[in-house]
Design a protein around this motif. Structure first.
Motif, mmCIF file in Angstrom:
data_model
loop_
_atom_site.group_PDB
_atom_site.id
_atom_site.type_symbol
_atom_site.label_atom_id
_atom_site.label_comp_id
_atom_site.label_asym_id
_atom_site.label_seq_id
_atom_site.Cartn_x
_atom_site.Cartn_y
_atom_site.Cartn_z
ATOM 1 N N THR A 133 0.715 -1.188 -0.335
ATOM 2 C CA THR A 133 -0.293 -0.305 0.105
ATOM 3 C C THR A 133 0.977 1.299 0.285
ATOM 4 O O THR A 133 0.083 2.320 -0.578
ATOM 5 N N VAL A 134 1.821 1.011 0.536
ATOM 6 C CA VAL A 134 2.942 2.640 0.585
ATOM 7 C C VAL A 134 2.612 3.076 -0.835
ATOM 8 O O VAL A 134 3.555 4.355 -1.214
ATOM 9 N N ASN A 135 2.589 2.320 -2.029
ATOM 10 C CA ASN A 135 2.854 2.932 -3.759
ATOM 11 C C ASN A 135 1.449 3.407 -3.656
ATOM 12 O O ASN A 135 1.804 4.633 -4.653
ATOM 13 N N TYR A 136 0.266 3.409 -3.336
ATOM 14 C CA TYR A 136 -0.735 4.019 -3.480
ATOM 15 C C TYR A 136 -1.040 4.953 -2.419
ATOM 16 O O TYR A 136 -1.896 6.238 -2.852
ATOM 17 N N LEU A 137 -0.405 5.345 -1.424
ATOM 18 C CA LEU A 137 -0.762 6.124 -0.318
ATOM 19 C C LEU A 137 0.076 7.834 -0.470
ATOM 20 O O LEU A 137 1.336 7.262 -0.232
ATOM 21 N N SER A 138 -0.492 8.685 -0.993
ATOM 22 C CA SER A 138 0.188 9.794 -0.776
ATOM 23 C C SER A 138 0.612 10.927 0.834
ATOM 24 O O SER A 138 1.661 11.402 0.560
ATOM 25 N N LYS A 139 0.260 10.270 1.452
ATOM 26 C CA LYS A 139 1.270 10.187 2.945
ATOM 27 C C LYS A 139 1.839 8.456 3.642
ATOM 28 O O LYS A 139 2.820 9.448 4.675
ATOM 29 N N SER A 140 2.408 8.022 2.488
ATOM 30 C CA SER A 140 3.285 7.224 2.841
ATOM 31 C C SER A 140 4.710 7.127 2.907
ATOM 32 O O SER A 140 4.987 8.572 2.529
ATOM 33 N N MET A 141 5.688 6.528 2.789
ATOM 34 C CA MET A 141 7.117 6.641 2.904
ATOM 35 C C MET A 141 8.098 6.702 1.898
ATOM 36 O O MET A 141 8.833 7.034 1.505
ATOM 37 N N TYR A 142 7.326 6.034 0.753
ATOM 38 C CA TYR A 142 7.389 6.597 -0.493
ATOM 39 C C TYR A 142 7.252 7.885 -1.381
ATOM 40 O O TYR A 142 7.138 8.387 -2.101
ATOM 41 N N TYR A 143 6.401 8.662 -0.541
ATOM 42 C CA TYR A 143 5.951 10.025 -1.284
ATOM 43 C C TYR A 143 6.417 11.304 0.215
ATOM 44 O O TYR A 143 6.348 12.161 -0.532
ATOM 45 N N LEU A 144 6.765 11.161 1.425
ATOM 46 C CA LEU A 144 6.995 11.655 2.416
ATOM 47 C C LEU A 144 8.469 11.466 2.592
ATOM 48 O O LEU A 144 8.636 10.248 3.164
ATOM 49 N N ASP A 145 9.602 12.452 2.240
ATOM 50 C CA ASP A 145 10.966 11.838 3.131
ATOM 51 C C ASP A 145 11.350 11.391 4.561
ATOM 52 O O ASP A 145 10.486 12.252 5.248
ATOM 53 N N LYS A 146 11.511 10.446 4.300
ATOM 54 C CA LYS A 146 12.142 10.415 5.856
ATOM 55 C C LYS A 146 13.181 11.414 5.922
ATOM 56 O O LYS A 146 13.597 11.278 5.563
ATOM 57 N N LYS A 147 13.280 11.537 7.437
ATOM 58 C CA LYS A 147 14.782 12.212 7.908
ATOM 59 C C LYS A 147 15.555 10.973 8.861
ATOM 60 O O LYS A 147 15.012 10.373 9.783
ATOM 61 N N TYR A 148 16.514 10.584 7.669
ATOM 62 C CA TYR A 148 17.337 10.009 8.493
ATOM 63 C C TYR A 148 18.645 10.132 9.660
ATOM 64 O O TYR A 148 18.239 11.820 10.180
#
Length: 305
Positions: free
Chosen positions: A114-129
């Motif tokens: 589902t991360v591929n389809y959700l605008s609020k997932s970690m595949y759309y919002l850059d994660k801070k490492y």
């Protein structure tokens, strides 16, 4: 050469389908588990891939050494071939390091749920490492900082659903075609357990809530990373979608219980599947926005059915 990079058993499943359907040859396959390779993961890799390499270690220093050595090995292999790369984890820093250090002819991606389809997932919002993690991969050679940077490098994405995806150039490769509407009294309940420890603020309570819902004849599939199987659960991690598809082919209507996960999305438009979204408690802050979005999408699809 076709280089495949996978991090989860679901990715392995989709990769195996892609290799088969596209008749890909000369495949070099790398699997990186979360920690040590489990017996279940090995069984899946042996059954679906056969010839593969594993980078597995619970020791962070040893893992770093393995990553550096593999980069050198892969670079030598790429020199001798015209090579393409296939992967799903666009947020993975080691994957970004590989692409930064090595030139591939073409870059392909495929779904990771589902991360591929959700605008609020970690595949759309850059994660801070953390600075230490970012520094580690910078020293290894990573120069890709954002999701947009890696998305621009992707030639084509392969998806098992027709939802909007990470890039525009998407080829639809369905795992199963929707079954025709059938007025059949045979119904079966299938439960898809989440990874409680990752998703919920109180995983113990969430697990107990789901177990209280189970009836004698229910079919239960545990999450691949969940080591605590519930009663009635199936042991084979990768038969979930195939099992459901076989039920539908045999004339069953399926009540599919889950937390709006990827399997429910795969069968979302099948008229013989009734997707039921489970409310098992409060989810963690990290997944909250994406989780609410995927639940809303799935419930809206069910209403329109």
């Amino acid at each position: 050469m076709n280089f495949f990079y996978c991090r989860t058993v679901f990715q392995v499943y989709l990769a195996s389908e892609l290799i088969k359907r596209k008749n890909l040859e000369n495949v070099f396959f790398l699997y990186i588990p979360n920690g040590s390779l489990s017996n279940k993961e090995k069984t899946i890799l042996d059954g679906l891939i056969g010839n593969y390499e594993v980078m597995s270690s619970d020791n962070s220093l040893f893992r770093l050494i393995l990553q550096a050595l593999f980069l050198r090995k892969l670079k030598e292999k790429i020199k001798a071939h015209n090579s393409n790369i296939y992967f799903a984890s666009i947020d993975d820093l080691y994957l970004r390091t590989i692409i930064s250090k090595i030139s591939f002819n073409l870059i392909y991606t495929f779904d990771d749920g589902t991360v591929n389809y959700l605008s609020k997932s970690m595949y759309y919002l850059d994660k801070k490492y953390s600075k230490s993690i970012s520094c580690k991969y910078y020293l290894l050679g990573n120069r890709i900082k954002t999701l947009d940077e890696i998305k621009k490098k992707i030639t084509k994405h392969y998806s098992v659903t027709k939802f909007k995806n990470i890039i525009e150039n998407v080829e639809y490769l369905p795992l199963f075609e929707p079954t025709l509407n059938q007025n059949n009294s045979k119904r079966v309940r299938v439960f898809l357990c989440p990874f409680y420890d990752e998703l919920y603020l109180n995983p113990v309570v969430a697990r107990e809530k789901l177990e209280k819902l189970l009836l004698k004849d229910d079919i239960v599939f545990c999450h691949p990373r969940d080591k605590n199987a519930v009663r009635n659960s199936k042991n084979d991690l990768l038969i979930t979608e195939r099992y459901i598809s076989n039920l539908l082919s045999d004339g069953y209507a399926v009540d599919l219980f889950g937390t709006a996960n990827s399997t429910q999305f795969i069968f979302a438009f099948d008229s013989n599947v009734n997707n039921v979204v489970l409310d098992l408690g409060n989810v963690t802050e990290f997944f909250k926005d994406a989780f609410e979005e995927q639940v809303l999408i799935l419930k809206n699809i069910e209403i329109k059915k």
